[in-house]
Design a protein around this motif. Structure first.
Motif, short mmCIF file in Angstrom:
data_model
loop_
_atom_site.label_atom_id
_atom_site.label_comp_id
_atom_site.label_asym_id
_atom_site.label_seq_id
_atom_site.Cartn_x
_atom_site.Cartn_y
_atom_site.Cartn_z
N ALA A 166 -4.89 -2.65 6.15
CA ALA A 166 -6.00 -2.99 5.26
C ALA A 166 -7.32 -2.48 5.80
CB ALA A 166 -6.06 -4.50 5.05
N VAL A 167 -7.55 -2.64 7.10
CA VAL A 167 -8.80 -2.17 7.72
C VAL A 167 -8.94 -0.66 7.59
CG1 VAL A 167 -10.02 -1.91 9.91
CG2 VAL A 167 -9.04 -4.12 9.29
N MET A 168 -7.85 0.06 7.86
CA MET A 168 -7.89 1.52 7.75
C MET A 168 -8.13 1.96 6.31
SD MET A 168 -4.74 2.43 10.34
CE MET A 168 -4.83 4.20 10.09
N GLY A 188 -6.44 3.92 0.41
CA GLY A 188 -7.87 4.21 0.35
C GLY A 188 -8.24 5.09 -0.83
N PHE A 189 -7.40 6.11 -1.10
CA PHE A 189 -7.67 7.00 -2.23
C PHE A 189 -7.52 6.27 -3.55
CE2 PHE A 189 -6.07 10.00 -5.46
CZ PHE A 189 -7.16 10.86 -5.51
N SER A 190 -6.54 5.38 -3.65
CA SER A 190 -6.32 4.67 -4.91
C SER A 190 -7.43 3.67 -5.19
CB SER A 190 -4.97 3.95 -4.87
OG SER A 190 -4.98 2.93 -3.88
N LEU A 191 -8.15 3.22 -4.15
CA LEU A 191 -9.19 2.21 -4.33
C LEU A 191 -10.60 2.78 -4.38
CD1 LEU A 191 -7.90 -0.50 -1.81
CD2 LEU A 191 -7.76 -0.60 -4.31
N THR A 240 -19.36 -5.63 -1.86
CA THR A 240 -18.69 -6.70 -2.60
C THR A 240 -17.32 -6.25 -3.09
OG1 THR A 240 -20.83 -7.55 -3.33
CG2 THR A 240 -18.90 -8.28 -4.55
N ASN A 241 -17.25 -5.06 -3.65
CA ASN A 241 -15.98 -4.54 -4.14
C ASN A 241 -14.99 -4.30 -3.01
OD1 ASN A 241 -14.47 -3.34 -6.53
ND2 ASN A 241 -14.47 -1.58 -5.15
N SER A 242 -15.48 -3.80 -1.87
CA SER A 242 -14.60 -3.55 -0.73
C SER A 242 -14.06 -4.85 -0.16
CB SER A 242 -15.35 -2.77 0.36
OG SER A 242 -15.74 -1.49 -0.11
N GLY A 262 -9.11 -8.40 0.45
CA GLY A 262 -8.25 -9.53 0.14
C GLY A 262 -7.03 -9.13 -0.66
N VAL A 263 -7.21 -8.18 -1.57
CA VAL A 263 -6.08 -7.70 -2.37
C VAL A 263 -5.06 -6.99 -1.48
CG1 VAL A 263 -5.41 -6.07 -4.17
CG2 VAL A 263 -7.40 -7.54 -4.49
N LEU A 264 -5.55 -6.19 -0.52
CA LEU A 264 -4.64 -5.44 0.34
C LEU A 264 -3.82 -6.35 1.25
CD1 LEU A 264 -6.86 -2.40 1.41
CD2 LEU A 264 -4.92 -2.39 -0.15
N LEU A 265 -4.40 -7.47 1.65
CA LEU A 265 -3.66 -8.37 2.53
C LEU A 265 -2.40 -8.91 1.85
CD1 LEU A 265 -6.41 -10.49 4.33
CD2 LEU A 265 -4.94 -8.74 5.32
#
Length: 308
Positions: free
Chosen positions: A102-104, A183-186, A235-237, A242-245
């Motif tokens: 998630a961090v990466m 990362g690319f998808s987000l 805010t979006n990141s 949270g979504v990635l977790l």
């Protein structure tokens, strides 16, 4: 400031009880028998089934099961999986992997959003802006599993830049390919937010005042423009983190990442109430804390924001 932080932390209490009660009820209401599912095609003896039901309190009403779970949580016990492994041990083994991923992914998303979004705003209506819009629309439109398979085929199998799967090599270096995919998808949404925010900030009075005072473009953009344009992107990141977790299940499955997503999906299939509820509870608390940190960061980015 201290009072604001304490109020936000106190909000965790009703969120904790509400989330655990709701998730536990949903798991309890799932069809099927989790004890019988443990044995697969085999048929266990009635004595074994009865013993396991009593061991995991599955013969008790829902509210009694929830009471046992909450009592264990306050004693530092997150419960046991139906395979006999402590949930805390499973969480300790999988959460760091998903956390690194998630961090990466957020770092890649944030970097792309700031760079491409800022350049698009400064070159509004030109070729770069139009191309970045098309790429963003493609990133939003293509499902994550399609992007994952394409990246796996071209970047890993054909060109050999990365390993096609993660497996045991789940350190920082082994997670680059799924992190790039996520990362690319987000990044598309954050990039468009950054572009709109920069365009809006460029038209503000304080920016024109800064230029009128003779400040150079290299001074105005990072100090007066970018700093005040980061809030919607941050805010979006934070939301994406949270979504990635919890929600990187598909990507973790494709790249064989031994993280939270795969474990949580398997626990849901087995109907393991303590595992599902414990995982979700930890994520809820982490999500609240991350959002608290982001709220406090607003005050550093924009001096007009203060918390009484």
């Amino acid at each position: 400031m201290l009072g604001y932080i304490l109020r936000r932390l106190l909000q965790v209490i009703p969120v904790f009880f509400g989330a655990t009660l709701l998730i536990y009820f949903l798991v309890f209401a799932m069809p099927g028998d989790p004890i019988l599912a443990l044995f697969g095609d085999k048929t266990p003896s009635p004595a074994v089934v009865t013993q396991l039901r009593e061991q995991y309190h599955l013969n008790e009403p829902f509210i009694v099961q929830y009471g046992y779970y909450i009592a264990g949580v306050f004693q530092g016990d997150l419960g046991m999986t139906y395979s006999g492994r402590p949930v805390s041990a499973v969480l300790a083994a999988t959460l760091p992997v998903t956390g690194r991923l998630a961090v990466m992914a957020i770092a890649i998303e944030f970097t792309l959003a700031i760079i491409i979004g800022t350049i698009s705003a400064l070159r509004k209506g030109k070729i770069f802006d139009n191309v970045s819009l098309v790429v963003a629309l493609v990133a939003i439109a293509i499902p994550i599993f399609v992007i994952s398979f394409l990246a796996q085929y071209f970047l890993a199998i054909q060109w050999g830049w990365f390993k096609p799967t993660v497996g045991a090599d789940n350190g920082w270096g082994g997670l680059w390919l799924p992190a790039i995919v996520l990362g690319f998808s987000l990044y598309a949404v954050s990039m468009r937010l950054m572009r709109s925010s920069v365009i809006d900030t460029l038209n503000q009075d304080w920016v024109r005042t800064a230029y009128s005072k003779g400040l150079s473009r290299s001074r105005v953009l990072p100090v007066h423009v970018l700093r005040n344009s980061l809030i919607p992107v941050i805010t979006n990141s934070a939301t994406n983190f949270g979504v990635l977790l919890v929600g990187a299940t598909v990507t973790e499955g494709i790249f064989n990442v031994p993280g939270v997503g795969n474990t949580l999906f398997q626990a849901i299939q087995r109907g393991e109430g303590p595992t599902v509820v414990s995982f979700v509870t930890v994520f809820v608390i982490l999500y609240v804390l991350v959002n608290l940190f982001i709220d406090l960061l607003y005050g550093l980015l924009d001096p007009r924001i203060r918390y009484a």
